[in-house]
Design a protein around this motif. Structure first.
Motif, PDB file in Angstrom:
ATOM      1  N   LEU A  20      40.280  42.893  37.769  1.00 13.69           N
ATOM      2  CA  LEU A  20      39.562  42.441  39.127  1.00 13.69           C
ATOM      3  C   LEU A  20      39.755  43.828  40.020  1.00 13.69           C
ATOM      4  O   LEU A  20      40.980  44.208  39.994  1.00 13.69           O
ATOM      5  N   SER A  54      29.152  38.869  39.045  1.00 12.37           N
ATOM      6  CA  SER A  54      30.017  39.101  40.409  1.00 12.37           C
ATOM      7  C   SER A  54      29.533  40.539  41.004  1.00 12.37           C
ATOM      8  O   SER A  54      29.708  40.469  42.272  1.00 12.37           O
ATOM      9  N   TYR A 148      35.690  31.615  44.894  1.00 15.37           N
ATOM     10  CA  TYR A 148      35.499  31.956  43.655  1.00 15.37           C
ATOM     11  C   TYR A 148      36.330  33.254  43.417  1.00 15.37           C
ATOM     12  O   TYR A 148      37.111  33.374  42.305  1.00 15.37           O
ATOM     13  N   LYS A 152      39.338  33.330  40.777  1.00 21.54           N
ATOM     14  CA  LYS A 152      39.367  34.393  39.469  1.00 21.54           C
ATOM     15  C   LYS A 152      40.791  35.087  39.503  1.00 21.54           C
ATOM     16  O   LYS A 152      41.315  35.416  38.554  1.00 21.54           O
ATOM     17  N   LYS A 156      43.256  35.065  36.526  1.00 20.53           N
ATOM     18  CA  LYS A 156      43.670  36.453  35.701  1.00 20.53           C
ATOM     19  C   LYS A 156      45.306  36.466  35.530  1.00 20.53           C
ATOM     20  O   LYS A 156      45.737  36.880  34.513  1.00 20.53           O
ATOM     21  N   TYR A 166      39.959  32.721  30.046  1.00 25.92           N
ATOM     22  CA  TYR A 166      39.563  33.210  31.557  1.00 25.92           C
ATOM     23  C   TYR A 166      38.041  32.367  31.930  1.00 25.92           C
ATOM     24  O   TYR A 166      37.879  31.836  32.895  1.00 25.92           O
ATOM     25  N   LYS A 170      36.868  29.078  34.280  1.00 32.22           N
ATOM     26  CA  LYS A 170      36.067  29.327  35.523  1.00 32.22           C
ATOM     27  C   LYS A 170      34.626  28.199  35.363  1.00 32.22           C
ATOM     28  O   LYS A 170      34.042  28.151  36.493  1.00 32.22           O
TER      29      LYS A 170
END
Length: 195
Positions: A20, A54, A148, A152, A156, A166, A170
């Motif tokens: 990320l 994203s 969000y 995340k 992660k 993962y 979500k």
């Protein structure tokens, strides 16, 4: 050196962990470059192309992967879609050359890990797709986008080397947000007649 197609799912997850990063304005440029290439390949059979995921939401923490939704005319031959996209340098991720077309490809995955630019290409026939509503809602509701991002980061930490878990974790947040978006923007992304 191993070929990606012969690696196990566990090996792929080790090579391509969840990463990320802060939003990079260059994501829009990456999308525009690929949009131009795909438009040149598919011409008038390209019904609509959209930057989703994203990286399409300014300021949102994201995997540095540009997701593209490409909608092709319903009469396009699914086998041609598969073969032509592979010929253009994409790797098949999921789906089969059947009707309606629903294929996913990637570019930027190498035996050494991620390339500098990474893409996922979702190929479908025209539809009223959830991903478009979800993207719009996050753009219009920065507080929801921050929630969000927090989710995340938390996931992660748990699922860095398990992409399926993962993504699945979500799911509730994405579903709830998409429902809010569909209520806020009814029929916004219905395919429009062409011609």
């Amino acid at each position: 050196m191993k070929d990606l197609t012969t690696m196990s799912l566990e090996e792929l997850w080790q090579l391509f962990p969840i990463v990320l990063k802060e939003h990079d304005p260059a994501y829009r440029e990456w999308y525009e470059e690929e949009r131009a290439r795909l438009s040149a390949v598919w011409g008038p059979r390209l019904a609509r192309i959209s930057h989703i995921g994203s990286t399409a939401v300014p300021g949102l923490l994201a995997k540095p992967t540009v997701d593209i939704l490409m909608e092709l005319d319903p009469d396009v031959d699914p086998r041609e879609v598969l073969d032509r996209t592979l010929d253009e340098g994409w790797l098949a991720m999921s789906g089969a050359p059947t009707r309606p077309v629903k294929l996913v490809f990637n570019k930027g995955y190498t035996p050494e890990g991620f390339a500098r630019k990474v893409f996922h290409l979702h190929v479908r026939t025209p539809g009223d797709w959830d991903e478009l509503y979800f993207r719009d809602y996050l753009i219009d509701h920065p507080g929801r986008a921050r929630q969000y991002a927090h989710l995340k980061m938390e996931l992660k930490g748990r699922y860095e080397h398990d992409r399926d878990a993962y993504t699945q974790a979500k799911g509730s947040f994405i579903g709830e947000t998409t429902a809010l978006a569909r209520a806020a923007y009814p029929s916004r992304h219905l395919p429009r007649p062409r011609g």
